[in-house]
Write an enzyme that holds these catalytic residues in place. Structure first.
Site, PDB file in Angstrom:
ATOM      1  N   GLN A 111       0.855  -1.196   0.000  1.00 56.65           N
ATOM      2  CA  GLN A 111       0.000   0.000   0.000  1.00 56.65           C
ATOM      3  C   GLN A 111       0.886   1.239   0.000  1.00 56.65           C
ATOM      4  OE1 GLN A 111      -2.140   0.308   3.648  1.00 56.65           O
ATOM      5  NE2 GLN A 111      -3.736   1.634   2.831  1.00 56.65           N
ATOM      6  N   SER A 114       1.092   6.387   2.548  1.00 52.41           N
ATOM      7  CA  SER A 114       1.733   7.353   3.455  1.00 52.41           C
ATOM      8  C   SER A 114       3.021   7.918   2.882  1.00 52.41           C
ATOM      9  CB  SER A 114       2.067   6.688   4.794  1.00 52.41           C
ATOM     10  OG  SER A 114       0.921   6.132   5.359  1.00 52.41           O
ATOM     11  N   SER A 146       4.374  -1.356   4.266  1.00 60.01           N
ATOM     12  CA  SER A 146       4.459  -2.737   4.768  1.00 60.01           C
ATOM     13  C   SER A 146       4.623  -3.698   3.595  1.00 60.01           C
ATOM     14  CB  SER A 146       3.192  -3.114   5.535  1.00 60.01           C
ATOM     15  OG  SER A 146       2.988  -2.253   6.614  1.00 60.01           O
ATOM     16  N   GLU A 229      -9.511  -1.652   5.353  1.00 55.38           N
ATOM     17  CA  GLU A 229      -8.367  -1.805   6.269  1.00 55.38           C
ATOM     18  C   GLU A 229      -8.841  -1.709   7.725  1.00 55.38           C
ATOM     19  OE1 GLU A 229      -5.294   1.105   5.672  1.00 55.38           O
ATOM     20  OE2 GLU A 229      -3.834  -0.100   6.753  1.00 55.38           O
ATOM     21  N   SER A 386      -4.472   6.571  13.048  1.00 58.63           N
ATOM     22  CA  SER A 386      -4.124   6.539  14.473  1.00 58.63           C
ATOM     23  C   SER A 386      -5.384   6.667  15.348  1.00 58.63           C
ATOM     24  CB  SER A 386      -3.162   7.689  14.788  1.00 58.63           C
ATOM     25  OG  SER A 386      -3.865   8.915  14.646  1.00 58.63           O
ATOM     26  N   GLU A 388      -6.150   8.909  17.476  1.00 60.70           N
ATOM     27  CA  GLU A 388      -6.706  10.276  17.475  1.00 60.70           C
ATOM     28  C   GLU A 388      -7.570  10.499  16.238  1.00 60.70           C
ATOM     29  OE1 GLU A 388      -3.554   9.498  18.048  1.00 60.70           O
ATOM     30  OE2 GLU A 388      -3.247  10.113  20.125  1.00 60.70           O
TER      31      GLU A 388
HETATM   32  C1  LIG Z   1       3.451  -0.863  11.548  1.00 57.89           C
HETATM   33  C2  LIG Z   1       2.972   0.154  10.552  1.00 57.89           C
HETATM   34  C3  LIG Z   1       2.657  -0.247   9.267  1.00 57.89           C
HETATM   35  C4  LIG Z   1       2.228   0.701   8.322  1.00 57.89           C
HETATM   36  N1  LIG Z   1       1.986   0.259   7.034  1.00 57.89           N
HETATM   37  C5  LIG Z   1       1.645   1.172   6.082  1.00 57.89           C
HETATM   38  C6  LIG Z   1       1.490   0.775   4.718  1.00 57.89           C
HETATM   39  O1  LIG Z   1       1.646  -0.409   4.361  1.00 57.89           O
HETATM   40  N2  LIG Z   1       1.207   1.710   3.795  1.00 57.89           N
HETATM   41  C7  LIG Z   1       1.028   3.027   4.125  1.00 57.89           C
HETATM   42  O2  LIG Z   1       0.736   3.804   3.219  1.00 57.89           O
HETATM   43  N3  LIG Z   1       1.175   3.444   5.407  1.00 57.89           N
HETATM   44  C8  LIG Z   1       1.481   2.545   6.394  1.00 57.89           C
HETATM   45  N4  LIG Z   1       1.652   2.958   7.709  1.00 57.89           N
HETATM   46  C9  LIG Z   1       1.587   4.396   7.998  1.00 57.89           C
HETATM   47  C10 LIG Z   1       0.405   4.814   8.838  1.00 57.89           C
HETATM   48  O3  LIG Z   1      -0.789   4.787   8.093  1.00 57.89           O
HETATM   49  C11 LIG Z   1       0.727   6.214   9.379  1.00 57.89           C
HETATM   50  O4  LIG Z   1       1.835   6.058  10.252  1.00 57.89           O
HETATM   51  C12 LIG Z   1      -0.425   6.805  10.118  1.00 57.89           C
HETATM   52  O5  LIG Z   1      -1.457   7.145   9.234  1.00 57.89           O
HETATM   53  C13 LIG Z   1      -0.002   8.089  10.908  1.00 57.89           C
HETATM   54  O6  LIG Z   1       0.682   8.968  10.081  1.00 57.89           O
HETATM   55  P1  LIG Z   1       2.113   9.578  10.514  1.00 57.89           P
HETATM   56  O7  LIG Z   1       2.985   8.439  10.931  1.00 57.89           O
HETATM   57  O8  LIG Z   1       2.561  10.449   9.408  1.00 57.89           O
HETATM   58  O9  LIG Z   1       1.815  10.437  11.817  1.00 57.89           O
HETATM   59  P2  LIG Z   1       1.239  11.929  11.856  1.00 57.89           P
HETATM   60  O10 LIG Z   1       0.077  12.018  10.933  1.00 57.89           O
HETATM   61  O11 LIG Z   1       2.354  12.874  11.667  1.00 57.89           O
HETATM   62  O12 LIG Z   1       0.697  12.001  13.336  1.00 57.89           O
HETATM   63  C14 LIG Z   1       1.546  12.228  14.465  1.00 57.89           C
HETATM   64  C15 LIG Z   1       0.671  12.282  15.710  1.00 57.89           C
HETATM   65  O13 LIG Z   1      -0.260  13.393  15.618  1.00 57.89           O
HETATM   66  C16 LIG Z   1      -1.601  12.931  15.754  1.00 57.89           C
HETATM   67  N5  LIG Z   1      -2.477  13.706  14.851  1.00 57.89           N
HETATM   68  C17 LIG Z   1      -2.244  13.958  13.535  1.00 57.89           C
HETATM   69  N6  LIG Z   1      -3.271  14.671  13.004  1.00 57.89           N
HETATM   70  C18 LIG Z   1      -4.169  14.848  14.001  1.00 57.89           C
HETATM   71  C19 LIG Z   1      -5.428  15.492  14.073  1.00 57.89           C
HETATM   72  N7  LIG Z   1      -5.978  16.081  13.003  1.00 57.89           N
HETATM   73  N8  LIG Z   1      -6.094  15.472  15.271  1.00 57.89           N
HETATM   74  C20 LIG Z   1      -5.545  14.873  16.357  1.00 57.89           C
HETATM   75  N9  LIG Z   1      -4.347  14.259  16.354  1.00 57.89           N
HETATM   76  C21 LIG Z   1      -3.667  14.237  15.185  1.00 57.89           C
HETATM   77  C22 LIG Z   1      -1.558  11.475  15.361  1.00 57.89           C
HETATM   78  O14 LIG Z   1      -2.612  10.735  15.948  1.00 57.89           O
HETATM   79  C23 LIG Z   1      -0.191  11.024  15.903  1.00 57.89           C
HETATM   80  O15 LIG Z   1      -0.291  10.740  17.271  1.00 57.89           O
HETATM   81  C24 LIG Z   1       2.077   2.046   8.684  1.00 57.89           C
HETATM   82  C25 LIG Z   1       2.378   2.462  10.002  1.00 57.89           C
HETATM   83  C26 LIG Z   1       2.822   1.527  10.927  1.00 57.89           C
HETATM   84  C27 LIG Z   1       3.133   2.006  12.322  1.00 57.89           C
END
Ligand SMILES: Cc1cc2nc3c(=O)[nH]c(=O)nc-3n(C[C@H](O)[C@H](O)[C@H](O)COP(=O)(O)OP(=O)(O)OC[C@H]3O[C@@H](n4cnc5c(N)ncnc54)[C@H](O)[C@@H]3O)c2cc1C
Length: 423
Positions: A111, A114, A146, A229, A386, A388
């Site tokens: 996928q 991100s 992933s 998902e 997440s 949140e």
């Molecule tokens: C084990 C694992 C596997 C993954 N696999 C994939 C994959 O296969 N393909 C893919 O595309 N992605 C994948 N992801 C990515 C995942 O979808 C993102 O990590 C997730 O959407 C959060 O984005 P970020 O890491 O950029 O955090 P950010 O969006 O930067 O968030 C950081 C923090 O701020 C909080 N936050 C952000 N915006 C808001 C808001 N509007 N209101 C309140 N709180 C907020 C979040 O909850 C978090 O605590 C994977 C992640 C993990 C951990």
């Protein structure tokens, strides 16, 4: 949708399995037989490698596979996400091209959503696609992909119209990973594994006919993927005998199916399978003589209750999908509840093990599964949206609270101040 009784479905599948499971087949041969029969993806339509059954059939098939010690359907994101998305938005030509290799495990998917500056705010993604005749040229970067190292294809979201508002200029491609313009760099997690990777695109190419859904309408298609998902993660996946990864690069296709089945069953409860953690921790508490401790007992009951509530919420999701409404807000609550289960396991497992919890490895008490779960526990509350973000969705779409303020709904993407935007 067919309305066969659950008992009739079980009986029919059991008979089919008895006649067709053969441990001496290779995994590829077994998956061909299984995928073509429609039993690997029983909820899919009969004309496209399914049997048109309700979601309960997935559970039934999983139980019967485990009882027979047979290899389950291909794990990973093809069956879970790409297939249902293509079934919903793909043309008949695309269904003919992509679905069979998914159900028979010939091609693995990842996928590509991100990016470093677009996780929760996924619509801010900056990977761009520019048209060149019958093809699109892709430049940019994805992260947290992933299984990116082992995938033949990716569900790619790329910006095709930076002049449109951010949700409206995105297109969804079925993207071929094996080409010169793609570099996949594995990322190591604190579990010691490299589950995911960074993916870099440098003039990579994808055909125009690989667009799923309409040009610039990828956000709608992506939401189908994301809804599947959340529903899958919240309900703890299919529960079928997993652990067998599709595609040539994953290296399992030529393995003898019986050997792989044995390997999977020996591995027992998988680190990421928190839905089955109650049995694991209960057995462990007995083993180390802690099952009479009132605090441990109380917390085990709490875990059992949460898992049982998750199961019942899963049934509500299935009922909603069977009624043609798609996974609704139950999927968000189920996912949130799964995060709570993970945190409880993270705390309770080491409490049961005591100082032994600090040791890592297969030869430690409990085989090291608790330690793996502790290290993996933060992940489910992040991936698939997440905690949140789940709460935001519940607040806005279920409780009717006002949407988060922001100018980005109608502003052209290129006028927004998003990260180091270059699109
Ligand atoms: C084990 C694992 C596997 C993954 N696999 C994939 C994959 O296969 N393909 C893919 O595309 N992605 C994948 N992801 C990515 C995942 O979808 C993102 O990590 C997730 O959407 C959060 O984005 P970020 O890491 O950029 O955090 P950010 O969006 O930067 O968030 C950081 C923090 O701020 C909080 N936050 C952000 N915006 C808001 C808001 N509007 N209101 C309140 N709180 C907020 C979040 O909850 C978090 O605590 C994977 C992640 C993990 C951990």
């Amino acid at each position: 949708m067919a309305t066969a009784s659950p008992d009739a479905v079980r009986e029919e599948f059991r008979t089919w399995l008895h006649e067709n499971w053969d441990p001496d087949l290779t995994v590829a041969e077994w998956w061909e037989r299984f995928g073509d029969s429609g039993w690997a993806t029983p909820t899919w339509p009969t004309e496209w490698f399914g049997r048109g059954l309700g979601r309960d059939a997935v559970q039934t098939v999983g139980e019967e596979l485990r009882a027979a010690g047979a290899v389950g359907p291909p794990s990973g994101l093809g069956v879970l996400l790409a297939g249902p998305t293509i079934l919903t938005h793909g043309t008949d030509e695309q269904k003919a091209r992509y679905l069979r290799p998914i159900v028979t495990g010939q091609e693995g998917w990842c996928q590509l959503f991100s990016e470093p500056g677009a996780g929760s705010d996924l619509a801010s993604l900056q990977t761009k696609a520019e048209r060149d005749g019958d093809e699109w040229v892709i430049n940019g970067q994805k992260v947290w992909t992933s299984g990116g190292q082992a995938a033949e294809l990716g569900m790619l979201l790329a910006r095709t119209d930076p002049a449109a508002p951010k949700h409206k200029g995105i297109t969804y491609f079925a993207f071929p990973m094996e080409q010169a313009g793609v570099e996949v760099r594995p990322l190591r997690e604190m579990t010691g594994r490299a589950l995911f990777s960074e993916v870099f695109f440098d003039d990579a190419r994808v055909r125009h006919d690989a667009i799923i859904g309409d040009l610039n309408q990828g956000w709608i298609v992506a939401n189908t993927t994301l809804a599947n998902e959340r529903a899958g993660l919240g309900s703890g996946g299919s529960g079928a005998g997993g652990g067998a990864y599709p595609g040539r690069k994953a290296g399992m296709l030529k393995v003898r199916a019986g050997d792989l089945a044995e390997r999977t069953s020996r591995a027992g409860v998988q680190p990421a399978n928190f839905g089955r953690s109650f049995q694991l921790l209960r057995t462990l508490a007995d083993k180390v003589g802690r099952s009479d401790d009132p605090i441990i007992r109380q917390r085990l009951v709490e875990l059992y209750t949460l898992i049982e509530l998750g199961r019942i919420t899963g049934l509500r999701i299935k009922a909603s999908m069977a009624a043609g409404r798609g996974p609704g807000p139950e999927a968000n609550t189920a996912k949130l509840s799964m995060s709570r289960i993970c945190r409880l396991v993270r705390d309770l497992g080491p409490e049961i093990l005591g100082p032994d919890a600090m040791l890592v490895g297969n030869d430690t008490t409990g085989g090291g599964v608790v330690q793996e779960m502790v290290l993996f526990a933060p992940a489910p509350s992040i991936y698939g949206g997440s905690d949140e973000i789940q709460k935001n969705i519940i607040g806005e779409r279920v409780l009717g609270l006002p949407k988060e303020p922001g100018p980005d709904k109608n502003t052209p993407f290129r006028e927004l101040k998003v990260g180091t935007q270059t699109a």
